[in-house]
Motif scaffolding. Structure first.
Motif, PDB file in Angstrom:
ATOM      1  N   ASN A  74       0.845  -1.169   0.000  1.00  0.00           N
ATOM      2  CA  ASN A  74       0.000   0.000   0.000  1.00  0.00           C
ATOM      3  C   ASN A  74       0.884   1.224   0.000  1.00  0.00           C
ATOM      4  N   ALA A  75       0.617   2.134  -0.918  1.00  0.00           N
ATOM      5  CA  ALA A  75       1.512   3.281  -1.046  1.00  0.00           C
ATOM      6  C   ALA A  75       1.458   4.181   0.170  1.00  0.00           C
ATOM      7  N   ARG A  76       0.428   4.061   1.015  1.00  0.00           N
ATOM      8  CA  ARG A  76       0.352   4.952   2.163  1.00  0.00           C
ATOM      9  C   ARG A  76      -0.068   4.175   3.386  1.00  0.00           C
ATOM     10  N   LEU A  77       0.783   3.357   3.847  1.00  0.00           N
ATOM     11  CA  LEU A  77       0.486   2.639   5.074  1.00  0.00           C
ATOM     12  C   LEU A  77       1.225   3.325   6.200  1.00  0.00           C
ATOM     13  N   THR A  78       2.144   2.608   6.880  1.00  0.00           N
ATOM     14  CA  THR A  78       2.861   3.273   7.966  1.00  0.00           C
ATOM     15  C   THR A  78       4.159   2.593   8.269  1.00  0.00           C
ATOM     16  N   ASP A  79       5.160   3.401   8.568  1.00  0.00           N
ATOM     17  CA  ASP A  79       6.439   2.920   9.069  1.00  0.00           C
ATOM     18  C   ASP A  79       7.319   4.133   9.211  1.00  0.00           C
ATOM     19  N   GLY A  80       7.980   4.252  10.357  1.00  0.00           N
ATOM     20  CA  GLY A  80       8.880   5.362  10.575  1.00  0.00           C
ATOM     21  C   GLY A  80       8.254   6.661  10.148  1.00  0.00           C
ATOM     22  N   ALA A  81       8.956   7.383   9.309  1.00  0.00           N
ATOM     23  CA  ALA A  81       8.466   8.673   8.854  1.00  0.00           C
ATOM     24  C   ALA A  81       7.922   8.605   7.458  1.00  0.00           C
ATOM     25  N   GLN A  94      15.578  14.559  15.224  1.00  0.00           N
ATOM     26  CA  GLN A  94      14.494  15.403  14.745  1.00  0.00           C
ATOM     27  C   GLN A  94      13.830  14.748  13.544  1.00  0.00           C
ATOM     28  N   GLN A  95      12.505  14.637  13.597  1.00  0.00           N
ATOM     29  CA  GLN A  95      11.717  14.006  12.543  1.00  0.00           C
ATOM     30  C   GLN A  95      10.625  14.981  12.118  1.00  0.00           C
ATOM     31  N   TYR A 124       8.705  16.054  15.428  1.00  0.00           N
ATOM     32  CA  TYR A 124       9.084  15.464  16.700  1.00  0.00           C
ATOM     33  C   TYR A 124      10.584  15.673  16.872  1.00  0.00           C
ATOM     34  N   ALA A 125      10.973  16.241  17.997  1.00  0.00           N
ATOM     35  CA  ALA A 125      12.385  16.491  18.260  1.00  0.00           C
ATOM     36  C   ALA A 125      12.693  16.136  19.701  1.00  0.00           C
ATOM     37  N   GLY A 168      -2.219  10.245   9.209  1.00  0.00           N
ATOM     38  CA  GLY A 168      -1.379  11.430   9.220  1.00  0.00           C
ATOM     39  C   GLY A 168      -0.765  11.762  10.558  1.00  0.00           C
ATOM     40  N   GLU A 169      -1.218  11.148  11.632  1.00  0.00           N
ATOM     41  CA  GLU A 169      -0.657  11.440  12.957  1.00  0.00           C
ATOM     42  C   GLU A 169       0.763  10.882  13.062  1.00  0.00           C
ATOM     43  N   LEU A 170       1.644  11.625  13.717  1.00  0.00           N
ATOM     44  CA  LEU A 170       3.016  11.189  13.952  1.00  0.00           C
ATOM     45  C   LEU A 170       3.131  10.696  15.390  1.00  0.00           C
ATOM     46  N   LEU A 171       3.414   9.401  15.539  1.00  0.00           N
ATOM     47  CA  LEU A 171       3.533   8.810  16.870  1.00  0.00           C
ATOM     48  C   LEU A 171       4.954   8.981  17.393  1.00  0.00           C
ATOM     49  N   LYS A 172       5.090   8.955  18.695  1.00  0.00           N
ATOM     50  CA  LYS A 172       6.403   9.168  19.310  1.00  0.00           C
ATOM     51  C   LYS A 172       7.273   7.924  19.133  1.00  0.00           C
ATOM     52  N   PRO A 173       8.597   8.071  19.246  1.00  0.00           N
ATOM     53  CA  PRO A 173       9.488   6.912  19.126  1.00  0.00           C
ATOM     54  C   PRO A 173       9.197   5.855  20.195  1.00  0.00           C
ATOM     55  N   LEU A 174       9.497   4.598  19.848  1.00  0.00           N
ATOM     56  CA  LEU A 174       9.313   3.471  20.756  1.00  0.00           C
ATOM     57  C   LEU A 174      10.657   3.058  21.341  1.00  0.00           C
TER      58      LEU A 174
END
Length: 733
Positions: free
Chosen positions: A3-10, A480-481, A494-495, A538-544
């Motif tokens: 899928n061209a727009r799923l999720t992973d990293g940035a 910084q992302q 996110y920084a 579109g939400e940016l989750l914090k690092p794990l």
């Protein structure tokens, strides 16, 4: 990716992040007892074997010296004496690295005629193959139940590159290394699955001249040239050139065309100063690749029967994947003193992909699906600067092995603003896919995201005595992302500065050929940019954050070698809740035992085996508590045997097999993929023709043509690759 727009990293183009699963460690006391007993038995066997060897050596000391010249088998295919790149740890042998590692040499790659990354690590039970040859999935692996992060888990000569959809030219590498588990101290941000490092072929002291011609079913031909040596006054300059062309019809009647070239140069500028330069370029085009199957909307608790993967029945018209990779690296090394070396390096990589890929949304047990087509263009760039000082010093009676360094790296992800993702029809997996789609040709790219890391790091291996040593290391990272809209405006940020990822290890060497160790390491991985499959798109989750504990032993004897490792990885859990919101909630635990051994019996037989026992489950959190992690098998076993035929000098026969137990397909554990076993055979014959060393090789992968569903990613599957044949001939001149 499917899928061209799923999720992973940035990156929007990544797949959905698998939902972690965990088991409480206290419930696994039996596993811990077995592991401890196994480590003790292996250590005791080592000590007993050494005593016998010393006694035998004493008895044979008076025998006359006999010199025999012959090409022999490698008695220790685990290659524990091979040096591996440990990032901030510097380079050290597998035996002296207090983490679980695997090294696959170029000879191993040639023997097994590999086509994808899963083939490279087929004999490692800790590695589950999620890959498919000639597709965008060819470099997907699960290690210890954790998927490798395509943004951060892959290196060329220790330098980063974006691996998604990239199948590298395996003929160009001296060895491929796998560092299992968390790697935050060694390499910075990344998932705790591990790090794969491709080591390019370097200039050699003696001239190298070889040509290799190969054939793979259905009708794929390849040609490879390897040239190297030194020239100039006092052989000051060195070079190594590799070039490969591959083209033909693949096992499912698709097409492949690949051209790659790599060049390594070095120069001994002075007695103490040297320079190196490495570059690799590859363009690879595949057509009519088998689509992935998505089960996120599947109704039922059992999957349909497995379908064939050696034809075009699942393939809708117009599918293709074009990737273009460029990699450059250069550096200086200065021998400051006999004990200290300074180095500085710069690397740049860029990769683009044009992808028209089918995704079949499986609906029910009858095999009905909705056929979606993803059509897009994407690109990635990675730049890194790094400076290091490595050396030894003494403080009184204590010896220190120090590594000090600083690094800067920036990753840029570009995506097409007008990419296409649409339903093009319906079908059934047991019938012919008649849906077609004409690929778009005009895609405009924009910067979707970038990630910058600045880090300083230091490690000290303190040698307390001839037997005991302690390793301590710290990496301090500013991270910084950023996410951007099509108009170039920043949409998310996110920084975090001063992120510390430590590592600690205690090592005990009862003898030079054996290391017992216990280690601890932490990692941070970039937060996911939520894709359009979820309600919070579109939400940016914090690092794990993740933590890893490991207890192990490695021994490297003259005729046999063995390793064992007991590990526990704790990782923040990320999954979609009942409202289809991708959330970070609770924790995922992975804990298990790895065992591996190889021995040479007599002068003809070489046998080996590899086992992994794994518990994985969600712990705490509001959902899926106690469930197994998707893609994490409970048990994997491999075995291999080779036989040098005495009646035909130079002829070697080999066989190997791998069993993977049942795997959960999603975090809710509603669907389970059955276990399966794959067997492979091979043969090689080394001789001389016309005064030139010549080697013929033959291999059959998936000997029984086993049909099985292969786990690719959370809620993604594909039919496993069918039986394939490979033959090649190599001539040294």
């Amino acid at each position: 990716m499917s899928n061209a727009r799923l999720t992973d990293g940035a990156a929007r183009g990544a797949r959905p992040t698998p939902e972690p699963a965990l088991p409480p460690f206290s419930k696994r006391s039996t596993l811990g007892l077995h592991a401890g007993a196994t480590l003790l038995v292996l250590w005791a066997a080592t000590q007993a074997g050494r005593a016998q060897a010393q006694e035998a050596t004493g008895k044979e000391a008076a025998l006359p010296t006999v010199t025999v010249t012959a090409e022999s088998q490698d008695p220790k295919p685990q290659h524990l004496d091979a040096r591996v790149n440990g990032g901030a740890l510097g380079a050290r042998t597998q035996l002296d690295t207090p983490f679980s590692t695997t090294v696959v040499k170029s000879e191993d790659l040639a023997e097994r005629q590999v086509s994808k990354l899963g083939d490279v690590f087929a004999l490692d039970a800790s590695v589950s193959d999620n890959s498919g040859a000639y597709s965008a999935w060819a470099s997907y692996l699960t290690v210890r139940g954790l998927p490798l992060d395509w943004q951060n888990a892959y290196r060329i000569d220790g330098k980063p590159f974006l691996s998604y959809a990239i199948t590298l030219p395996y003929e160009h590498f001296e060895q491929i290394e796998l560092l299992k588990g968390s790697s935050g101290f060694m390499y910075g941000f990344g998932s705790p699955g591990g790090i794969v490092n491709y080591v390019t072929k370097k200039p050699t002291e003696q001239p190298v001249r070889s040509i290799d011609v190969g054939y793979k079913s259905d009708s794929v031909w390849s040609e490879h040239v390897d040239l190297g040596g030194r020239f100039g006054a006092d052989d000051r300059f060195g070079y190594r050139l590799n070039a490969t062309h591959e083209e033909g019809k693949t096992f499912n009647d698709g097409g492949i065309r690949r051209d790659s070239v790599s060049l390594a140069l070095d120069a001994r500028l002075t007695r103490d100063l040297s320079w190196n330069f490495d570059t690799l370029y590859q363009k690879r085009v595949s057509t009519d690749q088998t689509p992935s199957i998505y089960t996120g909307g599947y109704v039922g608790t059992r999957l349909p029967s497995v379908v064939r993967s050696d034809n075009q029945d699942l393939v809708g018209g117009g599918q293709h994947l074009t990737t273009d990779l460029k990699f450059y690296s250069t550096g200086l090394q200065y021998k400051l003193s006999p004990d200290w070396t300074l180095s500085a390096s710069y690397s740049h990589s860029s990769s683009t992909r044009s992808r028209n890929e089918g995704i079949l949304f499986l609906q029910d047990a009858s095999g009905n699906y909705d056929d979606y087509r993803s059509d897009s263009r994407e690109g990635h760039r990675f730049d890194q600067w790094q400076a290091m000082a490595e050396g030894r010093l003494r403080t009184g009676a204590i010896e220190h092995q120090l590594t000090l360094g600083a690094s800067w790296q920036k990753q840029i992800n570009d995506y097409s603003s007008n990419d296409i993702y649409q339903l093009i029809g319906t079908g059934n997996i047991f019938g012919r896919n008649t849906n077609g789609y004409a690929s778009a040709t005009d895609f405009s790219l924009y910067r979707n995201s970038d990630i910058t890391q600045r880090a300083v790091f230091a490690s000290d291996t303190v040698k307390l005595s001839e037997q005991w040593s302690v390793l301590a290391g710290l990496r301090n990272t500013d991270y910084q992302q950023n996410g951007y809209g099509i108009a170039g405006d920043r949409t998310s940020e996110y920084a975090k500065n001063g992120v510390v990822t430590p590592t600690l290890a205690l090592m005990f060497k009862p003898a030079p050929d054996t290391t017992l160790y216990t280690s601890y390491v932490e990692s941070l991985e970039p937060g996911s940019t939520v894709g359009n499959l979820y309600a919070n798109d579109g939400e940016l989750l914090k690092p794990l954050k993740s933590k890893q504990y490991e207890l192990g032993i490695k021994t490297d004897r003259e005729r046999w070698s063995g390793t064992a490792a007991l590990f526990r990885i704790e990782r923040g859990a990320e999954y979609a809740n009942s409202a289809n919101v991708l959330v970070q909630d609770g924790q995922a635990i992975y804990q298990g035992l790895e065992l591996a051994a190889s021995t040479r019996l007599g002068s003809q037989w070489q046998i080996g085996g590899n086992l992994m026992f794994l518990d994985s489950a969600y712990r705490r959190g509001s959902s899926n508590v106690g469930n197994r992690v998707a893609g994490a098998p409970n048990f994997v076993a491999t075995a291999q045997v080779s036989y040098a035929v005495p009646q035909v000098p130079g002829l070697k026969l080999s066989a190997d097999a791998k069993y993977t137990s049942g795997t959960m397909l999603d975090a809710s554990n509603q669907l389970k993929l059955p276990g399966y076993a794959i067997a492979n055979i091979g043969a090689s014959y080394a001789t001389r023709i016309g005064g030139h060393d010549t080697t013929f090789r033959f291999a059959v992968n998936n000997l029984t043509n086993k049909r099985y569903w292969e786990f690719q990613y959370d809620n993604y599957i594909k039919p496993g690759d069918p039986r394939t044949f490979s033959v090649s001939a190599k001539v040294d001149f």
